[in-house]
Design an enzyme around this catalytic site. Structure first.
Site, short mmCIF file in Angstrom:
data_model
loop_
_atom_site.label_atom_id
_atom_site.label_comp_id
_atom_site.label_asym_id
_atom_site.label_seq_id
_atom_site.Cartn_x
_atom_site.Cartn_y
_atom_site.Cartn_z
N ASP A 139 -3.73 -28.53 -19.35
CA ASP A 139 -2.44 -28.91 -19.97
C ASP A 139 -2.40 -30.39 -20.33
O ASP A 139 -1.32 -30.99 -20.37
CB ASP A 139 -1.27 -28.60 -19.01
CG ASP A 139 -1.04 -27.11 -18.82
OD1 ASP A 139 -1.55 -26.34 -19.65
OD2 ASP A 139 -0.38 -26.74 -17.85
N CYS A 193 -2.04 -3.37 -22.35
CA CYS A 193 -0.59 -3.26 -22.12
C CYS A 193 -0.06 -1.91 -22.58
O CYS A 193 0.96 -1.43 -22.07
CB CYS A 193 0.15 -4.37 -22.86
SG CYS A 193 -0.06 -6.01 -22.13
N CYS A 196 3.80 -0.27 -22.78
CA CYS A 196 4.69 -0.92 -21.81
C CYS A 196 5.42 -2.10 -22.44
O CYS A 196 4.82 -2.95 -23.10
CB CYS A 196 3.88 -1.41 -20.61
SG CYS A 196 4.87 -2.24 -19.34
N CYS A 219 14.10 -19.27 -23.07
CA CYS A 219 13.33 -19.02 -21.84
C CYS A 219 13.84 -19.89 -20.69
O CYS A 219 14.03 -21.09 -20.84
CB CYS A 219 11.85 -19.32 -22.12
SG CYS A 219 10.79 -19.16 -20.67
N SER A 221 12.33 -20.87 -18.06
CA SER A 221 11.37 -21.93 -17.72
C SER A 221 11.58 -23.15 -18.61
O SER A 221 11.57 -24.29 -18.15
CB SER A 221 9.93 -21.42 -17.85
OG SER A 221 9.62 -20.54 -16.79
N CYS A 246 10.87 -19.48 -14.01
CA CYS A 246 11.25 -18.07 -13.89
C CYS A 246 9.98 -17.23 -13.87
O CYS A 246 9.05 -17.50 -14.61
CB CYS A 246 12.14 -17.67 -15.06
SG CYS A 246 12.63 -15.93 -15.07
N ASP A 247 9.96 -16.22 -13.02
CA ASP A 247 8.77 -15.36 -12.89
C ASP A 247 9.05 -13.91 -13.26
O ASP A 247 8.20 -13.05 -13.03
CB ASP A 247 8.24 -15.41 -11.45
CG ASP A 247 7.66 -16.76 -11.07
OD1 ASP A 247 7.07 -17.41 -11.95
OD2 ASP A 247 7.81 -17.17 -9.91
#
Length: 379
Positions: A139, A193, A196, A219, A221, A246-247
Site C-alpha cells: 500500500d 463465486c 452467490c 463503504c 471502511s 467494516c468486515d
C-alpha cells in the site's frame, strides 16, 4: 555468481524463502495490467473513489507497475493471514454498546511488517543471483495489488472486489515485490463465486453497486477511515457500532469457512481495542488515543475522526442516560465533532421518549382492561 541461473529453480526457492519469512503463499506474474485500465478509468469517471484524490492523481500508473521501477519484468505477490483466534465477530457486532474495529486493525500496523519481510525476500534473491533490482510495496505506491495477486495465482477477485482463496478465504494481507528477472509465471485461479451475491446483499450501505464494483463513498471502511469531513447523515444509522472499518462482506462469504488463523504475534488484538465499551472509548484523551494506537493502523485517522466515528455509534446505541451525558461532555470542542454529537443526541433523546412510552404502556393496558371489566381503576 558461480552457478548458472536456473529461473525455474529460483522460482521454487523464492516460494520456499517466502514461506520461511511468514508468507502463507507466494505467486509470480508479469506486469501487464492493460485489461484493467478501462475498468479503472470507468470507476474513476463515476467518482467512486470519493475524496481519495490520489487514486485519480496517479491515473493509469496504477496499472503499470513496470513504470514504478523501470526494468521490472515480474511481480512477486504474497499473502499473509491476519485473522486472530477468538475474533469475537458476533459478540461484538451484536452488542451495540461495544465498538467494532475491523479485524485487520486490532494488532500492529501490517504495512511495516510486510514491507520488512518483502525486503528480506528481495535481499535473499539478490544474494542468490549476485545482482538484482527490486522494490517492495505494501500500500505504499499506486499499484493494483488485487489484479496482480489474481494474475499470480493467489486467488480470484470476488464480487466484493477482495481476493478470495479456496483454502484461505479472504482474511489476509497482500504485498508485492517488483524484480527485473524473467521468472516463470504462475497460473491464475478460476473464479469460484458462482451465483452467490451474499456480499452484495449484506453490505449495510449498499456499497457494492454491482459485482466487482465498490462505490467507496458508500463503504463504511471509507466513511470511517478515509473520509475526513462529516459522515453523510443517510449512512449514520446504517453504520451500527462499526467505528473503524467494516468486515460484513467477508463475514458473510461462504469461502471464509476455510479461513486460516494467523500465527503472527504482532496481529494479536490489543485488549483496549477488542470489544471495547463505546462510552469508555469516547472518554479517551488525545494523549491516551495516541498511546494506545501507537504502531496501529488506527492512528492514521487521528483522535478527532476517532471521536466522530464513536459519536455515530453512540447515536446508534440503546438509550442510556450515561450515553447522553458522555455525548454532552464533548460538545463545543470541535465543529465537526459537534455535528455528529448533535445527531447522536437526537437519536438518544428520541429513544428516551420511546422508552418512557414503553414503561407507561403496561399501566395503560391494565387501565383499559379494568375499564372494560368495570373494575375499580386501582385494581
Amino acid at each position: 555468481m558461480t552457478h548458472p541461473l536456473d529461473l525455474n529453480q529460483l522460482a521454487q526457492h523464492i516460494k520456499q524463502w517466502g514461506q520461511s519469512l511468514g508468507f502463507q503463499q507466494v505467486g509470480i506474474c508479469d506486469t501487464d495490467l492493460s485489461a484493467e485500465e478501462p475498468k479503472l478509468q470507468a470507476w474513476l469517471d463515476k467518482q467512486y473513489h470519493g475524496e481519495m484524490e490520489w487514486m485519480a492523481r496517479h491515473g493509469m500508473l496504477r496499472a503499470r507497475p513496470h513504470e514504478l521501477l523501470p526494468g521490472t519484468l515480474r511481480v512477486i505477490s504474497v499473502r499473509m493471514n491476519y485473522l486472530p483466534a477468538k475474533a469475537a465477530f458476533a459478540s461484538t457486532l451484536n452488542n451495540p454498546q461495544l465498538g467494532y474495529v475491523s479485524r485487520y486493525a486490532l494488532g500492529r500496523d501490517y504495512h511495516k511488517l510486510l514491507r520488512q519481510r518483502l525486503k528480506k525476500l528481495g535481499e535473499q534473491i539478490q544474494q542468490y543471483c549476485g545482482e538484482l533490482n527490486f522494490r517492495p510495496f505494501v500500500d505504499s505506491a499506486p499499484i493494483m495489488e488485487r489484479p496482480l495477486a489474481a494474475k499470480a495465482g493467489i486467488g480470484w477477485v470476488g464480487k466484493h472486489s477482495l481476493i478470495l482463496n479456496r483454502e484461505a478465504g479472504s482474511w489476509f494481507f497482500l504485498g508485492e515485490l517488483l524484480i527485473d528477472l524473467p521468472l516463470p509465471v504462475d497460473r491464475p485461479q478460476e473464479e469460484q463465486c458462482g451465483r452467490c451475491v451474499a456480499c452484495i446483499t449484506t453490505c449495510p450501505t449498499g456499497a457494492i453497486v454491482e459485482p466487482y464494483t465498490v462505490d467507496a463513498r458508500r463503504c463504511i471502511s471509507y466513511l470511517t477511515i478515509e473520509l475526513e469531513g462529516a459522515i453523510p447523515e443517510e449512512f449514520r444509522p446504517l453504520m451500527g457500532n462499526r467505528i473503524y472499518g467494516c468486515d460484513d462482506c467477508q463475514l458473510i462469504c461462504p469461502w471464509n469457512r476455510f479461513s486460516q488463523l494467523t500465527d503472527e504475534a504482532d496481529f494479536s488484538p490489543r485488549a483496549a481495542l477488542h470489544a471495547p465499551q463505546l462510552i469508555d472509548l469516547f472518554a479517551w484523551s488525545e494523549e491516551k488515543f495516541l498511546r494506545i494506537t501507537e504502531g496501529s493502523a488506527i492512528r492514521r485517522i487521528g483522535h478527532l475522526r476517532w471521536l466522530r466515528n464513536i459519536a455515530v455509534a453512540l447515536g446508534n446505541a440503546p438509550y442510556q442516560e450515561e450515553v447522553i451525558t458522555a455525548l454532552r461532555t464533548r460538545q463545543g470542542q470541535n465543529e465537526l465533532l459537534d455535528e455528529h454529537i448533535e445527531w447522536a443526541l437526537q437519536q438518544q433523546l428520541a429513544r428516551r421518549a420511546e422508552h418512557r412510552v414503553e414503561v407507561q404502556s403496561p399501566q395503560k393496558k391494565r387501565l383499559i382492561r379494568a375499564v372494560e371489566k368495570g373494575l375499580p381503576r386501582d385494581a
